[in-house]
Design a protein around this motif. Sequence first.
Motif, short mmCIF file in Angstrom:
data_model
loop_
_atom_site.label_atom_id
_atom_site.label_comp_id
_atom_site.label_asym_id
_atom_site.label_seq_id
_atom_site.Cartn_x
_atom_site.Cartn_y
_atom_site.Cartn_z
N GLY A 65 50.87 34.92 48.52
CA GLY A 65 50.65 33.94 47.47
C GLY A 65 49.18 33.88 47.09
O GLY A 65 48.32 33.79 47.96
N LEU A 66 48.90 33.94 45.79
CA LEU A 66 47.53 33.86 45.27
C LEU A 66 47.38 32.61 44.43
O LEU A 66 48.34 32.16 43.79
N CYS A 67 46.19 32.04 44.39
CA CYS A 67 45.87 31.02 43.40
C CYS A 67 44.46 31.26 42.90
O CYS A 67 43.62 31.81 43.61
N ALA A 68 44.23 30.89 41.63
CA ALA A 68 42.95 31.17 40.98
C ALA A 68 42.72 30.14 39.89
O ALA A 68 43.66 29.54 39.37
N PRO A 69 41.47 29.95 39.49
CA PRO A 69 41.16 29.04 38.38
C PRO A 69 41.35 29.74 37.04
O PRO A 69 41.53 30.96 36.97
N GLY A 70 41.28 28.96 35.98
CA GLY A 70 41.33 29.53 34.64
C GLY A 70 42.68 29.33 33.98
O GLY A 70 43.47 28.47 34.38
N LEU A 71 42.96 30.13 32.97
CA LEU A 71 44.24 30.09 32.28
C LEU A 71 45.15 31.10 32.96
O LEU A 71 44.92 32.31 32.89
N ILE A 72 46.18 30.60 33.63
CA ILE A 72 47.02 31.42 34.50
C ILE A 72 48.43 31.52 33.95
O ILE A 72 49.08 30.51 33.65
N ASP A 73 48.91 32.75 33.81
CA ASP A 73 50.31 33.02 33.49
C ASP A 73 51.02 33.25 34.81
O ASP A 73 51.05 34.38 35.34
N ALA A 74 51.59 32.17 35.35
CA ALA A 74 52.19 32.26 36.68
C ALA A 74 53.41 33.18 36.67
O ALA A 74 53.64 33.94 37.61
N ALA A 75 54.22 33.10 35.62
CA ALA A 75 55.44 33.91 35.56
C ALA A 75 55.10 35.40 35.52
O ALA A 75 55.79 36.22 36.13
N GLY A 76 54.04 35.76 34.79
CA GLY A 76 53.66 37.16 34.68
C GLY A 76 52.68 37.63 35.75
O GLY A 76 52.40 38.82 35.86
N GLY A 77 52.14 36.69 36.52
CA GLY A 77 51.17 37.05 37.55
C GLY A 77 49.84 37.50 36.99
O GLY A 77 49.12 38.31 37.61
N VAL A 78 49.47 36.95 35.81
CA VAL A 78 48.29 37.42 35.08
C VAL A 78 47.27 36.30 34.94
O VAL A 78 47.62 35.16 34.60
N VAL A 79 46.00 36.60 35.21
CA VAL A 79 44.90 35.69 34.88
C VAL A 79 44.55 35.96 33.42
O VAL A 79 43.96 36.99 33.09
N ARG A 80 44.95 35.05 32.54
CA ARG A 80 44.69 35.25 31.11
C ARG A 80 43.20 35.14 30.81
O ARG A 80 42.66 35.94 30.05
N PHE A 81 42.55 34.15 31.41
CA PHE A 81 41.11 34.01 31.19
C PHE A 81 40.52 33.12 32.28
O PHE A 81 41.00 32.01 32.52
N ALA A 82 39.50 33.63 32.96
CA ALA A 82 38.75 32.85 33.96
C ALA A 82 37.29 33.19 33.76
O ALA A 82 36.80 34.22 34.25
N SER A 83 36.58 32.35 33.02
CA SER A 83 35.22 32.68 32.59
C SER A 83 34.27 32.87 33.76
O SER A 83 33.45 33.79 33.75
N ASN A 84 34.38 32.02 34.78
CA ASN A 84 33.44 32.11 35.91
C ASN A 84 33.66 33.36 36.76
O ASN A 84 32.79 33.76 37.54
N LEU A 85 34.84 33.97 36.62
CA LEU A 85 35.16 35.16 37.39
C LEU A 85 35.07 36.44 36.55
O LEU A 85 35.21 37.54 37.08
N GLY A 86 34.88 36.27 35.25
CA GLY A 86 34.82 37.43 34.37
C GLY A 86 36.15 38.10 34.16
O GLY A 86 36.21 39.28 33.78
N LEU A 87 37.25 37.37 34.42
CA LEU A 87 38.58 37.97 34.31
C LEU A 87 39.22 37.61 32.97
O LEU A 87 39.17 36.46 32.53
N ARG A 88 39.83 38.59 32.35
CA ARG A 88 40.56 38.37 31.10
C ARG A 88 41.76 39.32 31.08
O ARG A 88 41.59 40.53 31.25
N GLU A 89 42.95 38.75 30.89
CA GLU A 89 44.19 39.53 30.86
C GLU A 89 44.26 40.46 32.08
O GLU A 89 44.56 41.65 31.98
N THR A 90 44.05 39.87 33.25
CA THR A 90 44.00 40.63 34.51
C THR A 90 45.30 40.46 35.29
O THR A 90 45.61 39.35 35.74
N PRO A 91 46.07 41.54 35.49
CA PRO A 91 47.33 41.44 36.24
C PRO A 91 47.08 41.40 37.75
O PRO A 91 47.34 42.35 38.48
#
Length: 318
Positions: A65-91
Amino acid sequence: MSSPANVVAIDLGGTTIKAARFNAQGVTEERLRLTTPSSERPESVVAAVVQAATTLVRPGISAVGLCAPGLIDAAGGVVRFASNLGLRETPLAAAVADRVHLPVTLEHDVRAACLAEQRLGLGAGVPDLLVVVLGTGVAAGIVSNGRLVRGDKGFAGEFGHIPVHADGELCACGQHGCLEAYVSASALVRRYRRTGGVADSAADITARLKTDPDAARLWAEGTDALGRALVTSTVLLDHQRIVLAGGMTAAKAALTDPVRRSLQRGLAWRAAPSVGISPLGADAGLLGAALRATDASGLPPSRDGRVEAAVPGQRTPR
């Protein structure tokens, strides 16, 4: 009957990655902390999460199980956007699953904390619950009729951007008067420094409440703003209980007492819901991620349906 689940949970934060392996009795077998390489390429952040997972996964683990900040698509398992982590559309879930060959879940860190609170903390047995996490920013997890609320796009819980003052302080989001511009740790420090005060953290400010009029005023403005926002959520969702979590809760009664007063002042025609401080501390997100992994494993989570924090090697009291 199937054996209870053994799971690995990982809480990806802006500065630290916390991870743990839980056995079938809900006991923490091993813990791991890594520095989040957020100043490097996004691929480095993903690689660090994968490293944590591969380090802790052992034969017999049922899910991660993972958890992360930002805009999270839980169903798809994707970090849509996490500015502090530099992640965008990250599966992120798929990246871990490709290495560990197990079911991998991804949840928003605050919703994960809310899930843990609902099952293990002050929210246990409470069908209508609000969990507000007060830290560098402000966010919330919502439980309505026993179900975790995600919203249309999975972005429910941006509690810090409830407007509390028309044309008020400019928030980092671009709006004016957001709750987060008054009661988050970063806002308190920023506003205190504007008065000429010197502070590196919200704790520096709360330590001066009885001796520094500026600290006392800004704290009163922040707690009143939080109470106003809780009035809005209460009349909309009719919470039975409100749980405050995050680093700001170290202030204890200095936080809860004025918030309760502000909340009740705003509810002229009904009693306020109870307000308490989470007993789960900094592990709430990690525990919620473990619970999501347990649910995904398809196996019973433990003898009483719980995963709990414990000292490695010691059985959790039942």
